[in-house]
Design a protein around this motif. Structure first.
Motif: not given
Ligand code: MG
Ligand code: AMP
Length: 309
Positions: A221, A47, A135, A137, A172
Motif C-alpha cells: 500500500h 479508487k 483516502s 488516491n 491517516e
Molecule cells: Mg487509504
C-alpha cells in the motif's frame, strides 16, 4: 478556504450521488453520501479499491455518530477526549443506521470519526449527513496530502475537489476497535501513547494474521513506482535517500530536526515528489518507532512490501 457557495455546491454534489474530495487533517478524503449505494459503489470504482475493504464514515459531531453506531461509555470518553481529531472508532453498527452495506463490507461494525479540519467540518455541516470517505488516491498508491495529488491521481473519475491546502497531520487516522478490549487496528495520526494515557493502560494491538479484525489492511500500500528499502544507514550510488534527522546526502528529508510530527506531515508529500522524479530505488533512514513514528513506519513498511502487481 472555499466560500459559502463552494460548500453549498460541494454538498449538493454529494447529495446528488457524486464524489467530492475534501481535506481532512490527516489526508484528503474521497467522499460520497454513505446512505447511497450507487454513490458508495463509485468510490470503489474510482479508487479501484477491493470491495471487501470497508470505509470510514465521517460525521460532524458525537450526536451524529450516535445515529449510526451503538454508543458506549468508553466510546463517549474517547470521543470527548479526541474528537474532532485523527481517531477512528470501530463500534457495532446500528440496525437502523440506514447506511449502504458497501460501506461496512457487510461487517456488523462501522468505522466512524469526526474530522478536525475546518473545511471538512464546514462540508459536513452543510451536507448534514454521513460521508463515507477513504483516502482520495488510487488503491495501493501514495495517499494525497494536497489537492494537486488528488487531481493527479483521480482526474476524470470524480466530480470535485475542495482545495483546503496541505493536510497538517499527514498520515491517516488511528483506528481503534472497541470490541471486548480496545484494540489498535491501525496506527495513525493520534499516537498510541495518547490513547494509552486516556485508557489508563496498554492497548491490545491487532495481529497481522487476523484478517477479521482489520479487513483490508493490505500489506502492499502507499507504494511509489520505485522500490523502497527501509532502515538505510548508508546508500548505494543508484539509490535516492529519503532522510530523517541529521543525515548527509538525502534527496529529501522528512525532518532534518528529527521531529516526528514534521516527518508525518512530510511523508506522503515527499513520497509523491520522489515518485514524480524518477523510478530510481528509494532508501529511507531509520525512523524511531514511538509516537507518530509508529504510523510513519507502518506506512513505510507497506510502501516497501512486495507488490502484487
Ligand atoms: Mg487509504
Ligand atoms: P482508508 O479509508 O483507506 O483509510 O481505510 C479504512 C480502513 O479502515 C480499512 O482499510 C479498514 O482496515 C478499516 N476499517 C473500516 N471499517 C472497519 C471495520 N468495520 N472494522 C475494522 N476495520 C475497519
Amino acid at each position: 478556504m472555499p466560500d459559502t457557495e463552494g460548500f453549498v455546491r460541494a454538498a449538493h454534489v454529494l447529495g446528488a450521488g457524486g464524489l467530492v474530495s475534501f481535506p481532512t487533517e490527516t489526508v484528503y478524503g474521497l467522499g460520497a453520501d454513505a446512505r447511497q449505494d450507487a454513490a458508495v459503489a463509485r468510490i470503489f470504482e474510482a479508487k479501484q479499491r477491493p470491495t471487501f475493504n470497508p470505509l470510514i464514515v465521517h460525521v460532524a459531531d458525537i450526536d451524529a455518530a450516535k445515529r449510526y453506531v451503538i454508543w458506549t461509555d468508553l466510546a463517549d470518553r474517547l470521543a470527548t477526549a479526541f474528537w474532532p481529531g485523527p481517531l477512528t472508532l470501530v463500534l457495532p453498527l446500528r440496525q437502523d443506521a440506514g447506511l449502504s452495506p458497501l460501506v461496512t463490507a457487510d461487517l456488523p461494525t462501522l468505522a466512524i470519526r469526526v474530522p478536525a479540519h475546518p473545511v471538512a467540518q464546514r462540508l459536513l455541516a452543510e451536507f448534514d449527513g454521513p460521508v463515507a470517505a477513504p483516502s482520495a488516491n488510487p488503491s495501493g498508491k501514495i495517499s494525497p496530502t494536497q489537492a494537486q495529488h488528488v487531481i493527479d491521481g483521480l482526474t476524470g473519475r470524480i466530480e470535485a475537489v475542495v482545495d483546503g491546502g496541505a493536510c497538517g497531520v499527514g498520515v491517516e487516522s488511528t483506528i481503534l476497535g472497541l470490541g471486548d478490549a480496545p484494540t489498535l487496528l491501525r496506527p495513525g495520526g493520534l499516537p498510541q501513547e495518547a490513547l494509552e494515557i486516556a485508557l489508563g493502560g496498554p492497548l491490545a494491538t491487532r495481529s497481522e494474521a487476523d484478517p477479521l479484525t482489520a479487513p483490508g489492511q493490505m500489506l502492499s500500500h502507499y507504494a511509489p513506482g520505485a522500490t523502497v528499502r527501509l532502515n538505510a544507514t548508508e546508500t548505494s550510488d543508484h539509490e535516492r535517500l529519503l532522510g530523517f534527522g541529521n543525515v548527509e546526502g538525502a534527496t529529501l528529508n522528512l525532518s532534518p530536526a528529527a521531529d516526528l510530527v514534521e516527518a508525518a506531515a512530510n511523508l506522503f508529500l515527499h513520497l509523491h515528489a520522489l515518485d514524480a522524479q524518477s523510478d530510481a530505488p528509494i532508501a529511507v533512514s531509520p525512523v524511531p518507532d514511538i509516537g507518530l513514528g509508529r504510523a510513519i513506519n507502518d506506512r513505510l513498511r507497506r510502501a516497501a512490501a512486495p507488490r502484487d502487481h
